[in-house]
Design a protein around this motif. Structure first.
Motif, PDB file in Angstrom:
ATOM      1  N   GLN A 198       3.988 -11.262  -9.532  1.00  0.00           N
ATOM      2  CA  GLN A 198       2.909 -10.312  -9.235  1.00  0.00           C
ATOM      3  C   GLN A 198       2.890  -9.198 -10.276  1.00  0.00           C
ATOM      4  OE1 GLN A 198       3.421  -8.878  -5.220  1.00  0.00           O
ATOM      5  NE2 GLN A 198       3.271 -10.903  -4.344  1.00  0.00           N
ATOM      6  N   ARG A 199       2.907  -9.574 -11.534  1.00  0.00           N
ATOM      7  CA  ARG A 199       2.987  -8.532 -12.561  1.00  0.00           C
ATOM      8  C   ARG A 199       1.723  -7.695 -12.657  1.00  0.00           C
ATOM      9  NH1 ARG A 199       3.023 -10.331 -18.725  1.00  0.00           N
ATOM     10  NH2 ARG A 199       1.025 -11.374 -18.861  1.00  0.00           N
ATOM     11  N   GLU A 200       0.625  -8.139 -12.048  1.00  0.00           N
ATOM     12  CA  GLU A 200      -0.597  -7.335 -12.031  1.00  0.00           C
ATOM     13  C   GLU A 200      -0.571  -6.275 -10.930  1.00  0.00           C
ATOM     14  OE1 GLU A 200      -0.962 -10.780  -9.364  1.00  0.00           O
ATOM     15  OE2 GLU A 200      -0.521 -10.659 -11.491  1.00  0.00           O
ATOM     16  N   ARG A 201       0.447  -6.318 -10.099  1.00  0.00           N
ATOM     17  CA  ARG A 201       0.576  -5.369  -8.990  1.00  0.00           C
ATOM     18  C   ARG A 201       0.723  -3.947  -9.531  1.00  0.00           C
ATOM     19  NH1 ARG A 201       3.290  -6.479  -3.856  1.00  0.00           N
ATOM     20  NH2 ARG A 201       3.719  -4.474  -2.938  1.00  0.00           N
ATOM     21  N   LYS A 202      -0.016  -3.028  -8.961  1.00  0.00           N
ATOM     22  CA  LYS A 202       0.003  -1.633  -9.394  1.00  0.00           C
ATOM     23  C   LYS A 202       1.038  -0.844  -8.583  1.00  0.00           C
ATOM     24  CE  LYS A 202      -3.661  -2.084 -12.047  1.00  0.00           C
ATOM     25  NZ  LYS A 202      -3.427  -2.411 -13.403  1.00  0.00           N
ATOM     26  N   ASP A 203       1.833  -0.059  -9.278  1.00  0.00           N
ATOM     27  CA  ASP A 203       2.856   0.745  -8.604  1.00  0.00           C
ATOM     28  C   ASP A 203       2.288   2.012  -7.976  1.00  0.00           C
ATOM     29  OD1 ASP A 203       4.919  -1.020  -9.243  1.00  0.00           O
ATOM     30  OD2 ASP A 203       5.280  -0.040 -11.172  1.00  0.00           O
ATOM     31  N   ASP A 204       1.095   2.452  -8.426  1.00  0.00           N
ATOM     32  CA  ASP A 204       0.553   3.715  -7.937  1.00  0.00           C
ATOM     33  C   ASP A 204      -0.328   3.561  -6.690  1.00  0.00           C
ATOM     34  OD1 ASP A 204      -1.444   2.361  -9.261  1.00  0.00           O
ATOM     35  OD2 ASP A 204      -2.260   4.130 -10.275  1.00  0.00           O
ATOM     36  N   VAL A 205      -0.372   2.357  -6.086  1.00  0.00           N
ATOM     37  CA  VAL A 205      -1.145   2.145  -4.862  1.00  0.00           C
ATOM     38  C   VAL A 205      -0.275   2.559  -3.678  1.00  0.00           C
ATOM     39  CG1 VAL A 205      -2.274   0.416  -3.410  1.00  0.00           C
ATOM     40  CG2 VAL A 205      -2.435   0.263  -5.903  1.00  0.00           C
ATOM     41  N   PRO A 206      -0.812   3.432  -2.792  1.00  0.00           N
ATOM     42  CA  PRO A 206      -0.004   3.871  -1.641  1.00  0.00           C
ATOM     43  C   PRO A 206       0.437   2.689  -0.769  1.00  0.00           C
ATOM     44  CG  PRO A 206      -2.034   5.154  -1.812  1.00  0.00           C
ATOM     45  CD  PRO A 206      -2.130   4.037  -2.804  1.00  0.00           C
ATOM     46  N   ARG A 207       1.624   2.780  -0.234  1.00  0.00           N
ATOM     47  CA  ARG A 207       2.213   1.712   0.595  1.00  0.00           C
ATOM     48  C   ARG A 207       1.356   1.420   1.817  1.00  0.00           C
ATOM     49  NH1 ARG A 207       5.410  -2.554   0.371  1.00  0.00           N
ATOM     50  NH2 ARG A 207       6.788  -2.750   2.120  1.00  0.00           N
ATOM     51  N   TRP A 208       0.692   2.435   2.375  1.00  0.00           N
ATOM     52  CA  TRP A 208      -0.092   2.230   3.585  1.00  0.00           C
ATOM     53  C   TRP A 208      -1.263   1.280   3.340  1.00  0.00           C
ATOM     54  CZ3 TRP A 208      -5.242   3.141   3.947  1.00  0.00           C
ATOM     55  CH2 TRP A 208      -5.823   3.996   3.010  1.00  0.00           C
ATOM     56  N   VAL A 209      -1.774   1.219   2.107  1.00  0.00           N
ATOM     57  CA  VAL A 209      -2.889   0.319   1.799  1.00  0.00           C
ATOM     58  C   VAL A 209      -2.435  -1.127   1.969  1.00  0.00           C
ATOM     59  CG1 VAL A 209      -4.452  -0.474  -0.022  1.00  0.00           C
ATOM     60  CG2 VAL A 209      -4.018   1.969   0.269  1.00  0.00           C
TER      61      VAL A 209
ATOM     62  N   THR B 186       0.084  -2.190   3.771  1.00  0.00           N
ATOM     63  CA  THR B 186       0.353  -2.407   5.195  1.00  0.00           C
ATOM     64  C   THR B 186      -0.945  -2.605   5.966  1.00  0.00           C
ATOM     65  OG1 THR B 186       2.333  -1.051   4.991  1.00  0.00           O
ATOM     66  CG2 THR B 186       1.512  -1.444   7.220  1.00  0.00           C
ATOM     67  N   ALA B 187      -1.959  -1.798   5.670  1.00  0.00           N
ATOM     68  CA  ALA B 187      -3.253  -1.906   6.366  1.00  0.00           C
ATOM     69  C   ALA B 187      -3.902  -3.263   6.095  1.00  0.00           C
ATOM     70  CB  ALA B 187      -4.179  -0.772   5.939  1.00  0.00           C
ATOM     71  N   PHE B 188      -3.876  -3.717   4.844  1.00  0.00           N
ATOM     72  CA  PHE B 188      -4.477  -5.016   4.543  1.00  0.00           C
ATOM     73  C   PHE B 188      -3.694  -6.158   5.181  1.00  0.00           C
ATOM     74  CE2 PHE B 188      -6.862  -2.771   1.220  1.00  0.00           C
ATOM     75  CZ  PHE B 188      -8.123  -3.271   1.504  1.00  0.00           C
ATOM     76  N   ALA B 189      -2.379  -6.058   5.229  1.00  0.00           N
ATOM     77  CA  ALA B 189      -1.570  -7.083   5.888  1.00  0.00           C
ATOM     78  C   ALA B 189      -1.902  -7.130   7.374  1.00  0.00           C
ATOM     79  CB  ALA B 189      -0.084  -6.815   5.670  1.00  0.00           C
ATOM     80  N   ALA B 190      -2.065  -5.956   8.006  1.00  0.00           N
ATOM     81  CA  ALA B 190      -2.426  -5.899   9.424  1.00  0.00           C
ATOM     82  C   ALA B 190      -3.817  -6.485   9.655  1.00  0.00           C
ATOM     83  CB  ALA B 190      -2.362  -4.459   9.926  1.00  0.00           C
ATOM     84  N   LEU B 191      -4.748  -6.196   8.758  1.00  0.00           N
ATOM     85  CA  LEU B 191      -6.108  -6.733   8.877  1.00  0.00           C
ATOM     86  C   LEU B 191      -6.090  -8.266   8.790  1.00  0.00           C
ATOM     87  CD1 LEU B 191      -9.183  -6.299   9.015  1.00  0.00           C
ATOM     88  CD2 LEU B 191      -9.162  -6.121   6.523  1.00  0.00           C
ATOM     89  N   ILE B 192      -5.339  -8.802   7.869  1.00  0.00           N
ATOM     90  CA  ILE B 192      -5.244 -10.262   7.741  1.00  0.00           C
ATOM     91  C   ILE B 192      -4.621 -10.858   8.993  1.00  0.00           C
ATOM     92  CG2 ILE B 192      -4.087 -12.117   6.460  1.00  0.00           C
ATOM     93  CD1 ILE B 192      -4.568 -10.365   3.930  1.00  0.00           C
ATOM     94  N   LEU B 193      -3.603 -10.199   9.540  1.00  0.00           N
ATOM     95  CA  LEU B 193      -2.982 -10.665  10.774  1.00  0.00           C
ATOM     96  C   LEU B 193      -4.000 -10.669  11.912  1.00  0.00           C
ATOM     97  CD1 LEU B 193      -0.491 -11.502  12.426  1.00  0.00           C
ATOM     98  CD2 LEU B 193      -0.034  -9.066  12.771  1.00  0.00           C
ATOM     99  N   LEU B 194      -4.792  -9.610  12.044  1.00  0.00           N
ATOM    100  CA  LEU B 194      -5.806  -9.551  13.095  1.00  0.00           C
ATOM    101  C   LEU B 194      -6.853 -10.645  12.937  1.00  0.00           C
ATOM    102  CD1 LEU B 194      -6.366  -5.697  13.482  1.00  0.00           C
ATOM    103  CD2 LEU B 194      -5.325  -7.269  15.130  1.00  0.00           C
ATOM    104  N   ILE B 195      -7.272 -10.914  11.713  1.00  0.00           N
ATOM    105  CA  ILE B 195      -8.242 -11.987  11.471  1.00  0.00           C
ATOM    106  C   ILE B 195      -7.651 -13.335  11.883  1.00  0.00           C
ATOM    107  CG2 ILE B 195      -9.449 -13.271   9.647  1.00  0.00           C
ATOM    108  CD1 ILE B 195      -9.847 -10.517   8.238  1.00  0.00           C
ATOM    109  N   CYS B 196      -6.406 -13.577  11.521  1.00  0.00           N
ATOM    110  CA  CYS B 196      -5.749 -14.839  11.894  1.00  0.00           C
ATOM    111  C   CYS B 196      -5.626 -14.971  13.410  1.00  0.00           C
ATOM    112  CB  CYS B 196      -4.371 -14.940  11.254  1.00  0.00           C
ATOM    113  SG  CYS B 196      -4.434 -15.189   9.466  1.00  0.00           S
ATOM    114  N   LEU B 197      -5.225 -13.900  14.074  1.00  0.00           N
ATOM    115  CA  LEU B 197      -5.107 -13.935  15.534  1.00  0.00           C
ATOM    116  C   LEU B 197      -6.472 -14.164  16.178  1.00  0.00           C
ATOM    117  CD1 LEU B 197      -2.504 -11.085  16.156  1.00  0.00           C
ATOM    118  CD2 LEU B 197      -2.142 -13.563  16.325  1.00  0.00           C
TER     119      LEU B 197
END
Length: 189
Positions: free
Chosen positions: A122-133, A135-146
């Protein structure tokens, strides 16, 4: 992650412009890859399907790869997984101005440290993106799957209910026709 290094020698199997190599990998410490869950090469994003290649131990702590592309848009690396440790050594990564990231060249021989696998894949991953973003996208994907699982379950429930429902008064011998009326026998007497 384990403190490991790889001294790599590349033997050319096909020349440029579609350079392909076989890597001989000397791991330091020599027993670091012993009993690994996996220790292999990976090549991806070269316009073809992902390639995973075995690393065969040819001497204690020395491994040889299958042919590995090191040209064009291919990204290739040596990957290691043992227990909770996942690490990788890049073999070749093209320059990418969109990220931006410099080329990781594939010279005839080199020594590189194993780094967390995520840094390579994941070398394109940006270090300056807040951690909550993240987490929020992971939660959104989980909700869509559920939600999808719930919809599929509901659909299967309706299907099962309709399959076990009593007949609707239609003649099964002729679709769309009403069932013939029941005849009553009367006693003559």
């Amino acid at each position: 992650d384990p403190e490991m290094r790889a001294s790599v020698t590349l033997a050319e199997v096909a020349p440029a412009p579609e350079r392909t190599v076989v890597a001989t990998v000397r791991v330091d410490p020599p027993d670091a890859a012993r009993d690994a869950d996996w220790f292999h090469t990976i090549a991806y994003q070269g316009g073809e399907p992902l390639r995973l290649g075995d690393l065969d131990e040819i001497a204690p702590g020395v491994y040889r790869s299958e042919p590995l592309p090191v040209h064009g848009t291919w990204k290739s690396a040596i990957r290691f997984h043992k227990g909770r440790d996942m690490a990788a050594v890049p073999v070749f990564m093209p320059a990418d101005e969109a990220i931006p990231a410099a080329e990781v060249p594939a010279p005839a021989s080199f020594t590189r440290d194993f780094v967390p696998d995520r840094e390579i894949l994941q070398r394109e991953r940006k270090d300056d993106v807040p951690r909550w973003v993240e987490t929020a996208f992971a939660a959104l994907i989980l909700l869509i799957c559920l939600g999808l699982i719930a919809l599929i379950g509901r659909g299967l429930g309706h299907l099962a209910a309709s399959a076990s429902a009593p007949p609707s008064g239609r003649d099964p011998r002729r679709p769309g026709a009403a069932a013939p009326p029941e005849r009553r026998r009367t006693a003559v007497g």
